[in-house]
Design an enzyme around this catalytic site. Structure first.
Site, short mmCIF file in Angstrom:
data_model
loop_
_atom_site.label_atom_id
_atom_site.label_comp_id
_atom_site.label_asym_id
_atom_site.label_seq_id
_atom_site.Cartn_x
_atom_site.Cartn_y
_atom_site.Cartn_z
N HIS A 32 0.84 -1.20 0.00
CA HIS A 32 0.00 0.00 0.00
C HIS A 32 0.87 1.25 0.00
CE1 HIS A 32 -3.90 -1.92 1.78
NE2 HIS A 32 -3.39 -2.62 0.80
N PRO B 228 -3.61 -0.31 19.05
CA PRO B 228 -3.34 -0.73 17.66
C PRO B 228 -3.53 0.36 16.60
CG PRO B 228 -5.39 -1.70 18.46
CD PRO B 228 -4.76 -1.00 19.62
N TYR C 108 -9.05 5.10 8.02
CA TYR C 108 -9.22 5.39 9.45
C TYR C 108 -10.28 6.49 9.54
CZ TYR C 108 -4.79 3.05 10.66
OH TYR C 108 -3.78 2.13 10.86
N TYR D 171 4.25 6.39 10.35
CA TYR D 171 3.45 5.21 9.99
C TYR D 171 4.29 4.18 9.22
CZ TYR D 171 -0.86 2.62 9.22
OH TYR D 171 -1.85 1.66 9.25
N LYS E 27 1.66 -0.49 15.23
CA LYS E 27 3.09 -0.52 15.59
C LYS E 27 3.55 -1.75 16.37
CE LYS E 27 4.71 3.13 13.75
NZ LYS E 27 4.36 2.55 12.45
P1 RFL Z 1 2.92 -12.38 21.23
O1 RFL Z 1 2.47 -12.38 19.80
O2 RFL Z 1 1.91 -12.19 22.28
O3 RFL Z 1 3.69 -13.75 21.44
C1 RFL Z 1 4.10 -14.20 22.71
C2 RFL Z 1 4.12 -15.71 22.71
O4 RFL Z 1 4.63 -16.19 23.96
C3 RFL Z 1 3.80 -17.26 24.40
N1 RFL Z 1 3.95 -17.39 25.87
C4 RFL Z 1 4.74 -18.30 26.49
N2 RFL Z 1 5.53 -19.28 26.00
C5 RFL Z 1 6.19 -20.06 26.90
N3 RFL Z 1 6.07 -19.92 28.24
C6 RFL Z 1 5.30 -18.96 28.77
N4 RFL Z 1 5.20 -18.84 30.09
C7 RFL Z 1 4.59 -18.10 27.88
N5 RFL Z 1 3.73 -17.07 28.05
C8 RFL Z 1 3.36 -16.65 26.84
C9 RFL Z 1 2.41 -16.88 23.94
O5 RFL Z 1 1.54 -18.02 23.86
C10 RFL Z 1 2.71 -16.28 22.57
O6 RFL Z 1 2.68 -17.25 21.53
O7 RFL Z 1 4.06 -11.27 21.48
P2 RFL Z 1 5.24 -10.75 20.52
O8 RFL Z 1 5.97 -11.89 19.88
O9 RFL Z 1 5.98 -9.76 21.31
O10 RFL Z 1 4.46 -10.01 19.31
C11 RFL Z 1 3.74 -8.84 19.51
C12 RFL Z 1 2.54 -8.75 18.55
O11 RFL Z 1 1.81 -9.96 18.62
C13 RFL Z 1 1.62 -7.56 18.86
O12 RFL Z 1 2.40 -6.42 19.19
C14 RFL Z 1 0.72 -7.18 17.67
O13 RFL Z 1 -0.20 -8.18 17.38
C15 RFL Z 1 -0.03 -5.88 17.97
N6 RFL Z 1 -0.97 -5.49 16.89
C16 RFL Z 1 -0.51 -4.88 15.73
N7 RFL Z 1 0.80 -4.67 15.54
C17 RFL Z 1 1.26 -4.14 14.36
O14 RFL Z 1 2.47 -3.94 14.20
N8 RFL Z 1 0.40 -3.81 13.32
C18 RFL Z 1 -0.94 -4.00 13.43
O15 RFL Z 1 -1.65 -3.74 12.46
C19 RFL Z 1 -1.45 -4.51 14.69
N9 RFL Z 1 -2.77 -4.71 14.84
C20 RFL Z 1 -2.34 -5.76 17.02
C21 RFL Z 1 -3.22 -5.33 15.98
C22 RFL Z 1 -2.84 -6.44 18.12
C23 RFL Z 1 -4.20 -6.69 18.20
N10 RFL Z 1 -4.63 -7.42 19.34
C24 RFL Z 1 -5.51 -8.49 19.26
C25 RFL Z 1 -3.92 -7.24 20.58
C26 RFL Z 1 -4.57 -5.57 16.05
C27 RFL Z 1 -5.07 -6.21 17.18
C28 RFL Z 1 -6.56 -6.39 17.24
C1 PHB Z 2 -5.35 -4.74 10.71
O1 PHB Z 2 -5.46 -4.88 9.47
O2 PHB Z 2 -5.56 -5.67 11.49
C2 PHB Z 2 -4.95 -3.41 11.26
C3 PHB Z 2 -4.62 -2.40 10.40
C4 PHB Z 2 -4.25 -1.15 10.92
C5 PHB Z 2 -4.21 -0.96 12.29
C6 PHB Z 2 -4.53 -1.99 13.15
C7 PHB Z 2 -4.91 -3.23 12.64
O3 PHB Z 2 -3.88 0.25 12.79
#
Ligand code: RFL
Ligand code: PHB
Length: 403
Positions: A74, A294, A202, A389, A298
């Site tokens: 994008h 979110p 957005y 961004y 980031k």
């Molecule tokens: P994770 O992905 O939570 O992975 C951690 C892993 O550790 C495991 N774990 C253990 N393993 C062994 N022993 C233990 N005691 C443990 N305790 C936990 C867990 O089961 C898991 O598998 O963390 P990590 O690797 O730091 O990654 C971070 C990302 O997942 C997170 O920052 C993003 O998903 C946030 N986020 C977004 N980030 C972006 O850069 N761009 C986005 O568009 C974006 N959109 C989002 C998001 C997060 C969202 N939610 C659901 C929180 C949208 C949403 C809705």
């Molecule tokens: C997504 O596609 O899940 C998404 C995109 C942009 C955001 C957060 C989540 O800021």
């Protein structure tokens, strides 16, 4: 059972898997321990937007083949308010773009790459405990298939996410936590519907924030602002579509396409950072050290930046170049983390209705509209949004680029 490695990695999310991948390319041995099942980790629906430097890193380190084929590049995003969409042209303003590629796809690609190396990746372990990291002999205790293991290592990487065990294992008094809990959440859905815009939208609306995103040419990803403790059972598919259509539709007739909803969830919004991100031979990376709301997309990108810094610092240690970079890991990472916190907070506060702004469309709503009007009407405003961004520059070499 007793075993040994160089780096014990707790957690097989994006941070842990990417760290294991980069360390492998440096010839550094690691064991990755994950307490959930492989299916759970791969199927968890989360982030969707990758910064240019994360894409470049995946391609340069040999895990970007499917991303290049299936990811959606994008060149900008839209900000919508008062019935109009305004495009921010990232490519023109910064020369960079972003990529839409689900976090679960990133995780799948990294698991495949790990498998191909033959290095250990253990799912469904339990009882994970870390110790000895304040001295010279860190150790991780865990149970795999009913067998107790003692994993001795040089370093422990805490990549267990926000609920992981490494942050709580820091000795009392070492960590300072900085937190802001926002008074709203996001209700997110995935739907079988062709995206009706090529780029994300957005939207600030008098009924609350909404976001239009996508996963593929046939799957739309949508979010709407809701109460943080909202009960999903109050949201029928019809109510969700009604609310999304009202909040996203613009005067030019644009609106999201409707389709079958196949996934729904509610996410609370939190800003959180601990300082420092290290204690002795234990290093935190990704969500275990910081959470961003979110709105700025980031979280995953910050996790990738942390492990890039950490893997380079570990390589310097093992290749006899000293421990300066390891000692500075926390400081180096936190500089980027706080800039991402600032940006995520700013995007969030510009685009969501605050609880204090009742009745809706009061003082804050008008101030937010003025801010959006300024940002979308000023090249300086648009450039500031765009460079944050697409991702601030990261000057850390990748494996293969060292002299
Ligand atoms: P994770 O992905 O939570 O992975 C951690 C892993 O550790 C495991 N774990 C253990 N393993 C062994 N022993 C233990 N005691 C443990 N305790 C936990 C867990 O089961 C898991 O598998 O963390 P990590 O690797 O730091 O990654 C971070 C990302 O997942 C997170 O920052 C993003 O998903 C946030 N986020 C977004 N980030 C972006 O850069 N761009 C986005 O568009 C974006 N959109 C989002 C998001 C997060 C969202 N939610 C659901 C929180 C949208 C949403 C809705
Ligand atoms: C997504 O596609 O899940 C998404 C995109 C942009 C955001 C957060 C989540 O800021």
């Amino acid at each position: 059972m007793s075993e040994q490695t160089q780096v014990a990695i707790i957690g097989a999310g994006p941070a842990g898997l990417l760290l294991g991948h980069l360390l492998h390319l440096y010839g550094i041995d690691s064991v990755i321990l994950e307490n959930r099942s492989e299916e759970y980790v791969v199927e968890r629906v989360r982030a969707g937007v990758l910064e240019q430097h994360v894409v470049d890193m995946m391609v340069a380190t040999g895990v970007g083949e499917r991303l290049q084929r299936e990811g959606l590049r994008h060149g900008g995003v839209y900000l919508a308010f008062q019935g109009k969409r305004h495009r921010i042209d990232f490519e023109e303003l910064t020369g960079k773009s972003i990529w839409v590629y689900g976090q679960n796809e990133v995780v799948r690609d990294l698991i495949d790459a790990r498998r191909a190396t033959g290095r250990p990746l253990r799912f469904e372990v339990s009882g994970v405990l870390v110790a000895g990291f304040e001295g010279d002999q860190p150790v991780v205790h865990y149970i795999d298939n009913g067998v107790e293991h003692e994993l001795r290592c040089d370093f422990i990487a805490g990549c267990g996410g926000f609920h992981g065990i490494c942050r709580p294992s820091f000795p009392a008094g070492v960590l300072a936590a900085y937190e802001r809990v926002h008074p709203f959440g996001w209700l997110g859905i995935l739907a079988h519907a062709a995206p009706s815009s090529d780029e994300l939208v957005y939207s600030l609306h008098e009924r609350g924030f909404a976001l239009f995103s996508m996963r593929s040419p046939s799957v739309t990803r949508l979010y709407l602002q809701c109460d943080p403790d909202e009960d999903l059972s109050n949201w029928s598919d019809d109510r969700i579509w009604g609310e999304l259509q009202s909040r996203l539709a613009t005067d030019d007739g644009w609106r999201p396409n409707i389709g079958t909803i196949f996934q729904k969830g509610i996410t609370p919004m939190r800003s959180f950072v601990v300082e420092p991100m290290q204690c002795g031979r234990l290093f935190l990376a990704g969500d275990s050290a910081h959470i961003v709301p979110p709105t700025g997309a980031k979280g995953l990108n910050l996790a990738a930046a942390d492990v890039r810094v950490l893997s380079d610092a570990l390589w310097r240690h093992y290749s006899g170049r000293g421990d300066g970079a390891l000692q500075e890991y926390s400081e180096t990472s936190l500089r980027r983390v706080w800039k991402a916190q600032r940006f995520s907070w700013w995007m969030t506060s510009m685009l969501h209705l605050g609880a204090q702004d009742a009745p809706f469309a009061g003082f804050d709503y008008r101030r937010q509209v003025a801010e959006l009007d300024y940002v979308t009407g000023s090249r300086a405003g648009m450039t500031s949004l765009a460079e944050n961004y697409v991702g601030l520059p990261i000057n850390v070499p990748l494996p293969g680029a060292h002299r």
